[in-house]
Motif scaffolding. Structure first.
Motif, PDB file in Angstrom:
ATOM      1  N   PRO A   2      -3.500  52.189  -3.917  1.00 18.42           N
ATOM      2  CA  PRO A   2      -2.590  51.026  -4.133  1.00 18.42           C
ATOM      3  C   PRO A   2      -3.278  50.491  -5.309  1.00 18.42           C
ATOM      4  O   PRO A   2      -4.538  50.094  -5.280  1.00 18.42           O
ATOM      5  N   TYR A   4      -2.840  46.905  -7.563  1.00 22.00           N
ATOM      6  CA  TYR A   4      -2.212  45.923  -8.220  1.00 22.00           C
ATOM      7  C   TYR A   4      -3.109  44.875  -9.013  1.00 22.00           C
ATOM      8  O   TYR A   4      -3.846  44.411  -8.361  1.00 22.00           O
ATOM      9  N   GLU A   6      -5.457  45.671 -11.022  1.00 19.29           N
ATOM     10  CA  GLU A   6      -7.014  46.130 -10.779  1.00 19.29           C
ATOM     11  C   GLU A   6      -7.839  46.385 -12.026  1.00 19.29           C
ATOM     12  O   GLU A   6      -8.474  47.418 -12.276  1.00 19.29           O
ATOM     13  N   ASP A  37       1.504  49.213  -8.119  1.00 19.08           N
ATOM     14  CA  ASP A  37       2.581  48.241  -7.647  1.00 19.08           C
ATOM     15  C   ASP A  37       3.084  47.168  -8.300  1.00 19.08           C
ATOM     16  O   ASP A  37       2.748  45.998  -8.082  1.00 19.08           O
ATOM     17  N   ASN A  65       6.994  44.817  -8.142  1.00 21.06           N
ATOM     18  CA  ASN A  65       6.027  44.942  -6.971  1.00 21.06           C
ATOM     19  C   ASN A  65       6.459  44.937  -5.760  1.00 21.06           C
ATOM     20  O   ASN A  65       7.315  44.093  -5.244  1.00 21.06           O
ATOM     21  N   HIS A  68       1.707  46.153  -0.832  1.00 20.02           N
ATOM     22  CA  HIS A  68       0.574  47.271  -0.524  1.00 20.02           C
ATOM     23  C   HIS A  68       1.068  48.337   0.387  1.00 20.02           C
ATOM     24  O   HIS A  68       0.708  49.285   0.063  1.00 20.02           O
ATOM     25  N   SER A  89      -8.454  49.898  -4.006  1.00 20.76           N
ATOM     26  CA  SER A  89      -8.743  50.175  -5.345  1.00 20.76           C
ATOM     27  C   SER A  89      -9.873  48.894  -5.953  1.00 20.76           C
ATOM     28  O   SER A  89     -10.165  49.200  -6.967  1.00 20.76           O
ATOM     29  N   ASP A  90     -10.271  47.979  -5.093  1.00 20.14           N
ATOM     30  CA  ASP A  90     -10.932  46.874  -5.509  1.00 20.14           C
ATOM     31  C   ASP A  90     -12.674  47.264  -5.346  1.00 20.14           C
ATOM     32  O   ASP A  90     -13.175  46.154  -5.275  1.00 20.14           O
ATOM     33  N   GLN A  92     -13.552  47.530  -2.483  1.00 22.15           N
ATOM     34  CA  GLN A  92     -14.047  46.932  -1.106  1.00 22.15           C
ATOM     35  C   GLN A  92     -14.045  48.035  -0.057  1.00 22.15           C
ATOM     36  O   GLN A  92     -14.889  47.865   1.024  1.00 22.15           O
ATOM     37  N   LYS A 125     -10.890  34.420   5.642  1.00 27.81           N
ATOM     38  CA  LYS A 125     -10.379  35.485   5.770  1.00 27.81           C
ATOM     39  C   LYS A 125     -11.101  36.461   7.021  1.00 27.81           C
ATOM     40  O   LYS A 125     -10.555  37.265   7.956  1.00 27.81           O
ATOM     41  N   ARG A 190     -18.132  46.689   4.586  1.00 32.16           N
ATOM     42  CA  ARG A 190     -17.198  46.377   3.567  1.00 32.16           C
ATOM     43  C   ARG A 190     -17.894  45.537   2.488  1.00 32.16           C
ATOM     44  O   ARG A 190     -18.387  44.468   2.674  1.00 32.16           O
ATOM     45  N   ARG A 193     -14.984  42.196  -3.028  1.00 34.00           N
ATOM     46  CA  ARG A 193     -14.105  42.661  -4.321  1.00 34.00           C
ATOM     47  C   ARG A 193     -15.039  42.989  -5.468  1.00 34.00           C
ATOM     48  O   ARG A 193     -15.703  41.784  -5.739  1.00 34.00           O
ATOM     49  N   THR A 198      -7.856  38.623  -5.422  1.00 31.98           N
ATOM     50  CA  THR A 198      -7.060  39.229  -4.388  1.00 31.98           C
ATOM     51  C   THR A 198      -5.782  39.438  -4.695  1.00 31.98           C
ATOM     52  O   THR A 198      -4.893  38.511  -5.207  1.00 31.98           O
ATOM     53  N   GLY A 199      -4.798  40.397  -4.275  1.00 35.26           N
ATOM     54  CA  GLY A 199      -3.428  40.459  -4.480  1.00 35.26           C
ATOM     55  C   GLY A 199      -2.606  40.114  -3.217  1.00 35.26           C
ATOM     56  O   GLY A 199      -1.639  40.207  -2.936  1.00 35.26           O
ATOM     57  N   TYR A 200      -3.574  39.528  -2.051  1.00 36.82           N
ATOM     58  CA  TYR A 200      -2.945  39.207  -0.713  1.00 36.82           C
ATOM     59  C   TYR A 200      -2.999  37.482  -0.595  1.00 36.82           C
ATOM     60  O   TYR A 200      -4.057  37.301   0.250  1.00 36.82           O
ATOM     61  N   LYS A 204       1.338  36.795   1.729  1.00 36.18           N
ATOM     62  CA  LYS A 204       1.580  38.268   2.174  1.00 36.18           C
ATOM     63  C   LYS A 204       0.848  38.425   3.220  1.00 36.18           C
ATOM     64  O   LYS A 204       1.155  39.490   3.985  1.00 36.18           O
TER      65      LYS A 204
END
Ligand code: UDP
Ligand code: MG
Length: 306
Positions: A2, A4, A6, A37, A65, A68, A89-90, A92, A125, A190, A193, A198-200, A204
């Motif tokens: 996905p 968004y 990026e 997205d 959009n 995710h 796709s970042d 991570q 997080k 992990r 990024r 972040t798209g979150y 979200k």
């Protein structure tokens, strides 16, 4: 994958996908499915350029959009392969870990999910994810692996089952966990990024978190009946106490108050219990509406019918 916003990650991601898959090029054909997205930056342009020069690349772009989980669903829907790997796709989710996922799949595992041994995210997080997965493991009726995102390999037969789940508020990691088959964790570290942000945002994150809990637990509904029963019981004890007080020492209670106070608590308790009854039917309706398949066959060997 996905995508968004990026644009800063796509070239690097593609480069790493390339070198990871080169090692296996003799044995497998690869397709890189990108689902854009509704990005507002140059992501789509970059993807289409990749599409031009590499025919293993597929690009799908949403009209807006959608989020995710929907992007991942679309990717899974359009992928036609013996196995599908979902990854962020970042960067991570390090593409190199796919090699471990594939190796595990080759041993006969149907879902190899990447489980975070460590993560490089911020303190908030990390703490919120830790607390959330702890709570989810207590509440959910399906056992959903902790510290696991959507980074995973799924065998074709799992993918085909997953496509039978029509629900809209998707928590894919929960759906996959609920399907069954052989599922195993592959541990990984992990990364942070690579570029961009972040798209979150929190909004979200909360939506995803509640999709996990509401989609896989009836605990919030059962809470209503629980509180109702507790309150009604307390009201009963309280009423008995008031009656005794009234009989033993009438001067200690104001006229008419006993009756009012007791009735109030009792009614409150009964109302909540009745809401709980409604809740249990609503829970059933919700489950029916989700329309999840009842079962998945792991083996299908039917006798020949005459
Ligand atoms: N993403 C998406 N749509 C969105 C938000 C994010 O497709 O509305 C993608 C994003 O491009 C990335 C993945 O989902 O590949 C995970 O998002 P992100 O890295 O922003 O989330 P975080 O890792 O911060 O939780
Ligand atoms: Mg990320």
């Amino acid at each position: 994958m996905p995508i968004y916003n990026e644009e800063g990650n796509i070239p690097k991601l593609y480069e790493r996908l390339n070198s990871v898959t080169a090692a296996l090029a003799q044995r497998y054909d690869f397709e890189f499915v990108f689902v854009d997205d509704g990005s507002r930056d140059r992501s789509l342009e970059l993807l289409l350029a990749l599409r031009e020069e590499d025919d293993r690349v597929s690009v799908y772009s949403f009209a807006r959009n959608y989020g995710h989980q929907v992007a991942v669903t679309a990717g899974i829907d359009v992928a036609d392969a013996d196995a599908v790997i979902v990854m962020d796709s970042d960067l991570q989710d390090p593409p190199e870990v796919s090699l471990d996922l594939i190796a595990r799949w080759e041993t006969g595992v149907d879902v190899a999910y990447a489980q975070r041994r460590t993560r490089e995210d911020g303190a908030f997080k990390r703490a919120s994810a830790h607390g959330y997965y702890w709570m989810l493991s207590k509440l959910a009726h399906t056992e959903i692996p902790r510290n696991t995102g959507d980074f995973r390999l799924m065998d074709r037969r799992v993918v085909e089952e997953l496509r039978r789940y029509p629900e809209r508020n998707r928590f894919i990691r929960g759906l996959v966990a609920g399907i069954g088959f052989r599922q195993e964790a592959v541990l990984f570290d992990r990364d942070a990024r690579h570029a961009g942000e972040t798209g979150y945002p929190l909004r979200k994150m909360i939506k995803l978190a509640s999709d996990g809990i509401i989609g896989f637990s009836s605990a919030p509904l059962r809470l209503i009946s629980g509180v109702g029963v507790t309150l009604a019981l307390l009201a009963l004890v309280w009423t008995l106490f008031l009656i005794v007080a009234r009989l033993v020492n009438p001067a200690s209670v104001i006229d008419g108050w006993t009756y009012l106070a007791a009735a109030m608590f009792l009614l409150g308790g009964i109302q909540l219990m009745m809401l709980g009854v409604l809740g249990s039917y609503i829970g059933r309706i919700y489950e029916e509406v989700q329309g999840r398949p009842l079962y998945a066959f792991a083996v299908r060997e039917a006798a020949r019918r005459r």
